[in-house]
Design a protein around this motif. Structure first.
Motif, PDB file in Angstrom:
ATOM      1  N   THR A  35       0.888  -1.176   0.000  1.00  0.00           N
ATOM      2  CA  THR A  35       0.000   0.000   0.000  1.00  0.00           C
ATOM      3  C   THR A  35       0.920   1.218   0.000  1.00  0.00           C
ATOM      4  N   GLY A  36       0.486   2.293  -0.670  1.00  0.00           N
ATOM      5  CA  GLY A  36       1.357   3.477  -0.759  1.00  0.00           C
ATOM      6  C   GLY A  36       2.478   3.297  -1.766  1.00  0.00           C
ATOM      7  N   ILE A  37       2.235   2.479  -2.792  1.00  0.00           N
ATOM      8  CA  ILE A  37       3.307   2.181  -3.771  1.00  0.00           C
ATOM      9  C   ILE A  37       3.702   3.406  -4.594  1.00  0.00           C
ATOM     10  N   THR A  38       2.794   4.393  -4.707  1.00  0.00           N
ATOM     11  CA  THR A  38       3.123   5.586  -5.498  1.00  0.00           C
ATOM     12  C   THR A  38       3.932   6.610  -4.696  1.00  0.00           C
ATOM     13  N   GLY A  39       4.134   6.359  -3.418  1.00  0.00           N
ATOM     14  CA  GLY A  39       4.872   7.299  -2.570  1.00  0.00           C
ATOM     15  C   GLY A  39       6.371   7.082  -2.682  1.00  0.00           C
ATOM     16  N   GLY A  45      -7.714   1.201  -5.491  1.00  0.00           N
ATOM     17  CA  GLY A  45      -8.260   0.945  -4.158  1.00  0.00           C
ATOM     18  C   GLY A  45      -7.962   2.126  -3.272  1.00  0.00           C
ATOM     19  N   ASP A  46      -8.526   2.112  -2.094  1.00  0.00           N
ATOM     20  CA  ASP A  46      -8.289   3.189  -1.145  1.00  0.00           C
ATOM     21  C   ASP A  46      -8.271   2.567   0.249  1.00  0.00           C
ATOM     22  N   LEU A  47      -7.382   3.040   1.088  1.00  0.00           N
ATOM     23  CA  LEU A  47      -7.286   2.460   2.429  1.00  0.00           C
ATOM     24  C   LEU A  47      -8.522   2.738   3.270  1.00  0.00           C
ATOM     25  N   ASN A 107       2.537  -2.189   4.586  1.00  0.00           N
ATOM     26  CA  ASN A 107       1.522  -1.136   4.715  1.00  0.00           C
ATOM     27  C   ASN A 107       2.195   0.232   4.834  1.00  0.00           C
ATOM     28  N   LEU A 108       2.426   0.844   3.686  1.00  0.00           N
ATOM     29  CA  LEU A 108       3.102   2.151   3.637  1.00  0.00           C
ATOM     30  C   LEU A 108       2.134   3.294   3.348  1.00  0.00           C
ATOM     31  N   GLY A 109       0.928   2.998   2.964  1.00  0.00           N
ATOM     32  CA  GLY A 109      -0.044   4.042   2.608  1.00  0.00           C
ATOM     33  C   GLY A 109      -0.428   4.848   3.843  1.00  0.00           C
ATOM     34  N   GLN A 141       4.425  -2.889   9.142  1.00  0.00           N
ATOM     35  CA  GLN A 141       3.733  -1.639   9.424  1.00  0.00           C
ATOM     36  C   GLN A 141       4.728  -0.480   9.438  1.00  0.00           C
ATOM     37  N   ALA A 142       4.420   0.557   8.627  1.00  0.00           N
ATOM     38  CA  ALA A 142       5.294   1.734   8.541  1.00  0.00           C
ATOM     39  C   ALA A 142       5.073   2.628   9.756  1.00  0.00           C
ATOM     40  N   SER A 143       5.737   2.288  10.848  1.00  0.00           N
ATOM     41  CA  SER A 143       5.651   3.129  12.050  1.00  0.00           C
ATOM     42  C   SER A 143       6.686   4.247  11.954  1.00  0.00           C
ATOM     43  N   SER A 144       6.599   5.184  12.887  1.00  0.00           N
ATOM     44  CA  SER A 144       7.336   6.437  12.684  1.00  0.00           C
ATOM     45  C   SER A 144       7.948   6.989  13.963  1.00  0.00           C
ATOM     46  N   SER A 145       9.103   7.643  13.825  1.00  0.00           N
ATOM     47  CA  SER A 145       9.731   8.342  14.944  1.00  0.00           C
ATOM     48  C   SER A 145       8.855   9.486  15.448  1.00  0.00           C
ATOM     49  N   HIS A 159      13.370   9.879   6.556  1.00  0.00           N
ATOM     50  CA  HIS A 159      14.247   9.456   5.464  1.00  0.00           C
ATOM     51  C   HIS A 159      13.803  10.130   4.175  1.00  0.00           C
ATOM     52  N   GLU A 160      14.789  10.521   3.421  1.00  0.00           N
ATOM     53  CA  GLU A 160      14.604  11.482   2.327  1.00  0.00           C
ATOM     54  C   GLU A 160      15.281  10.948   1.075  1.00  0.00           C
ATOM     55  N   SER A 161      15.066  11.636  -0.026  1.00  0.00           N
ATOM     56  CA  SER A 161      15.664  11.212  -1.306  1.00  0.00           C
ATOM     57  C   SER A 161      15.239  12.210  -2.369  1.00  0.00           C
TER      58      SER A 161
HETATM   59  P1  NAP Z   1       4.408   9.457   0.911  1.00  0.00           P
HETATM   60  O1  NAP Z   1       5.462   9.743  -0.105  1.00  0.00           O
HETATM   61  O2  NAP Z   1       3.566  10.565   1.418  1.00  0.00           O
HETATM   62  O3  NAP Z   1       3.470   8.309   0.309  1.00  0.00           O
HETATM   63  C1  NAP Z   1       2.229   7.995   0.905  1.00  0.00           C
HETATM   64  C2  NAP Z   1       1.534   6.962   0.041  1.00  0.00           C
HETATM   65  O4  NAP Z   1       0.262   6.652   0.637  1.00  0.00           O
HETATM   66  C3  NAP Z   1       1.227   7.437  -1.393  1.00  0.00           C
HETATM   67  O5  NAP Z   1       1.385   6.352  -2.269  1.00  0.00           O
HETATM   68  C4  NAP Z   1      -0.235   7.830  -1.292  1.00  0.00           C
HETATM   69  O6  NAP Z   1      -0.920   7.766  -2.522  1.00  0.00           O
HETATM   70  C5  NAP Z   1      -0.737   6.736  -0.368  1.00  0.00           C
HETATM   71  N1  NAP Z   1      -2.041   7.067   0.217  1.00  0.00           N
HETATM   72  C6  NAP Z   1      -2.392   8.188   0.888  1.00  0.00           C
HETATM   73  N2  NAP Z   1      -3.678   8.133   1.249  1.00  0.00           N
HETATM   74  C7  NAP Z   1      -4.159   6.948   0.783  1.00  0.00           C
HETATM   75  C8  NAP Z   1      -5.435   6.322   0.810  1.00  0.00           C
HETATM   76  N3  NAP Z   1      -6.497   6.902   1.399  1.00  0.00           N
HETATM   77  N4  NAP Z   1      -5.569   5.110   0.231  1.00  0.00           N
HETATM   78  C9  NAP Z   1      -4.518   4.516  -0.377  1.00  0.00           C
HETATM   79  N5  NAP Z   1      -3.288   5.055  -0.446  1.00  0.00           N
HETATM   80  C10 NAP Z   1      -3.114   6.263   0.127  1.00  0.00           C
HETATM   81  O7  NAP Z   1       5.066   8.760   2.192  1.00  0.00           O
HETATM   82  P2  NAP Z   1       6.503   8.039   2.354  1.00  0.00           P
HETATM   83  O8  NAP Z   1       7.491   9.054   2.753  1.00  0.00           O
HETATM   84  O9  NAP Z   1       6.744   7.163   1.194  1.00  0.00           O
HETATM   85  O10 NAP Z   1       6.229   7.153   3.662  1.00  0.00           O
HETATM   86  C11 NAP Z   1       5.719   5.828   3.555  1.00  0.00           C
HETATM   87  C12 NAP Z   1       5.109   5.427   4.894  1.00  0.00           C
HETATM   88  O11 NAP Z   1       6.103   5.498   5.918  1.00  0.00           O
HETATM   89  C13 NAP Z   1       3.957   6.319   5.358  1.00  0.00           C
HETATM   90  O12 NAP Z   1       3.052   5.500   6.065  1.00  0.00           O
HETATM   91  C14 NAP Z   1       4.639   7.289   6.306  1.00  0.00           C
HETATM   92  O13 NAP Z   1       3.696   7.780   7.234  1.00  0.00           O
HETATM   93  C15 NAP Z   1       5.669   6.379   6.938  1.00  0.00           C
HETATM   94  N6  NAP Z   1       6.894   7.024   7.427  1.00  0.00           N
HETATM   95  C16 NAP Z   1       7.590   7.847   6.614  1.00  0.00           C
HETATM   96  C17 NAP Z   1       8.776   8.397   7.069  1.00  0.00           C
HETATM   97  C18 NAP Z   1       9.610   9.307   6.191  1.00  0.00           C
HETATM   98  O14 NAP Z   1      10.447  10.012   6.729  1.00  0.00           O
HETATM   99  N7  NAP Z   1       9.416   9.282   4.885  1.00  0.00           N
HETATM  100  C19 NAP Z   1       9.239   8.085   8.361  1.00  0.00           C
HETATM  101  C20 NAP Z   1       8.508   7.214   9.154  1.00  0.00           C
HETATM  102  C21 NAP Z   1       7.329   6.668   8.679  1.00  0.00           C
HETATM  103  P3  NAP Z   1      -0.992   9.034  -3.531  1.00  0.00           P
HETATM  104  O15 NAP Z   1       0.299   9.001  -4.310  1.00  0.00           O
HETATM  105  O16 NAP Z   1      -2.193   8.739  -4.345  1.00  0.00           O
HETATM  106  O17 NAP Z   1      -1.109  10.261  -2.680  1.00  0.00           O
END
Ligand code: NAP
Ligand code: GDD
Length: 343
Positions: free
Chosen positions: A8-12, A63-65, A85-87, A130-134, A187-189
């Motif tokens: 989930t969240g594959i586009t992120g 789909g949608d979460l 579960n990254l969405g 599960q994508a948990s977070s700091s 985490h960034e990129s």
């Molecule tokens: P991101 O770039 O914001 O990606 C979020 C993803 O969730 C996108 O694919 C988005 O889809 C999808 N999404 C949002 N709402 C949704 C819904 N209602 N139904 C289905 N999909 C939905 O986040 P990320 O940085 O890759 O992070 C991935 C996960 O790790 C997240 O759960 C985030 O909270 C967690 N996390 C991130 C960090 C970090 O620093 N990056 C650190 C700790 C935890 P769209 O493209 O359609 O918007």
């Protein structure tokens, strides 16, 4: 038979790097995407469009979460070996504006997925990440933060993630599900969303360098974060699901830097004086802030043998170089056509 993963969240940001990693490992990868009125698959188009890349083992499903019956149906049909579960509604500032929605998508949807696992009869077969977070550490109770540090979330997003964290633990304890939490620090990129502070800085500074932008407006420059590299961190997600026993792990660099440090490092790389270009805008402040994050990844190193290679300075360089390339393309396009087009 290749292993089958559902993301989930594959586009992120993370979803795209994880999909790449799993395809490289020979997985059949399934991702849930949301219907949007514009394209939202930029980060994975290179994996999807070319049928010759990785044997075309990437499959996308609408789909949608928030839609529990859709999730259950997908799990019945796909019967994945691993679920990531990254969405999430992942933006902390936005979660103050939309707390109910964030609670639903970032928190409650974890129940939808975990219940769908049970409903589809996969409890003993599937492995769940599960994508948990700091962000859950919020007003930090220990420095540095470890798996033992109590949570004190400071945002609706953080509260939703705490709920999802404990549900994951609960399904592990109650149903013997192989379910693990990765407590990932920031985490960034170059694929980071442009409204998160690091990418906002590298995007703006490189556009300023190319004469495409005059100013960068930021909120709190004093907040400190433990910033790692997303491309590396997704390997931890996969490694956690390859362990015999599920568990929870902190993933971090064990270094902390302020937002101001990130600004200075970026502008220095571009030979620009940051103080000429950066202005304060209180709209970017949060009602309650997380002042200091620094994670101790000792458990991850000891039990899984993983540690981060990319630290702060290299991360800033990777992001600045990638955004400078985009700014150069934008500049060239503008010179040739007179039209502003973002790349
Ligand atoms: P991101 O770039 O914001 O990606 C979020 C993803 O969730 C996108 O694919 C988005 O889809 C999808 N999404 C949002 N709402 C949704 C819904 N209602 N139904 C289905 N999909 C939905 O986040 P990320 O940085 O890759 O992070 C991935 C996960 O790790 C997240 O759960 C985030 O909270 C967690 N996390 C991130 C960090 C970090 O620093 N990056 C650190 C700790 C935890 P769209 O493209 O359609 O918007
Ligand atoms: N976004 C943003 N925009 N943040 C700013 C700005 C600005 O203009 N100016 C200052 N900041 C400060 C924020 O107040 C915060 O203290 C820090 O920069 C980092 O903000 P973000 O980059 O938005 O990240 P975050 O730490 O709030 O949340 C990210 O990391 C979490 C892990 O700790 C997100 O990726 C979350 O999804 C993730 O869980």
């Amino acid at each position: 038979m290749p292993k089958k993963a559902l993301i989930t969240g594959i586009t992120g940001q993370d979803g795209s790097y994880l999909a790449e990693l799993l395809l490289e490992k020979g997985y059949e990868v399934h991702g849930i995407i949301r219907r949007a009125s514009t394209f939202n698959t930029d980060r994975i188009d290179h994996l999807y469009r070319d049928p010759h890349v990785n044997g075309s083992k990437l499959h996308l499903h609408y789909g949608d979460l928030a839609d529990g019956s859709r999730i259950t149906k997908l799990l019945y049909e796909l019967k994945p070996d691993e679920i990531y579960n990254l969405g999430a509604q992942s933006h902390v500032r936005v979660s103050f504006d939309s707390p109910e929605y964030t609670g639903d998508v970032t928190g409650l949807s974890t129940v939808r997925l975990l219940e769908a696992i049970r409903e589809a009869g996969l409890t003993q077969d599937v492995r769940y990440y599960q994508a948990s977070s700091s962000e859950m550490f919020g007003k930090v109770q220990h420095v540095p933060q470890t798996e033992e540090t109590p949570f004190w979330p400071r945002s609706p997003y953080g509260c939703a993630k705490v709920f999802a964290f404990w549900l994951t633990v609960n399904y592990r304890e109650a149903y013997n599900l192989h379910a693990s939490n990765g407590i990932l620090f920031n985490h960034e990129s170059p694929r980071r969303g442009e409204t998160f502070v690091t990418r906002k800085i590298t995007r703006a500074a490189t556009r300023i360098k190319m004469g495409l932008q005059d100013k960068l407006y930021l909120g709190n420059l004093d907040a400190q974060r433990d910033w790692g590299y997303a491309k590396e961190y997704v390997e931890v997600m996969w490694l956690m699901l390859q362990q015999d026993k599920p568990d929870d792990y902190v993933c971090a660099t064990n270094e902390t830097h302020s937002v101001r440090d990130f600004v200075i490092e970026t502008f220095n790389l571009l030979d620009l004086d940051w103080e000429k270009y950066v202005d304060y805008d209180k709209r970017y402040e949060r009602p309650s802030e997380v002042d200091l994050l620094i994670g101790d990844p000792a458990k991850l190193k000891k039990q899984i043998g993983w540690e981060p290679k990319v630290k702060f300075k290299e991360l800033v360089k990777i992001m600045t170089e990638a955004d400078l390339e985009l700014a150069k393309q934008e500049h060239a396009y503008k010179e040739a056509t007179g039209v502003n087009k973002s790349f």
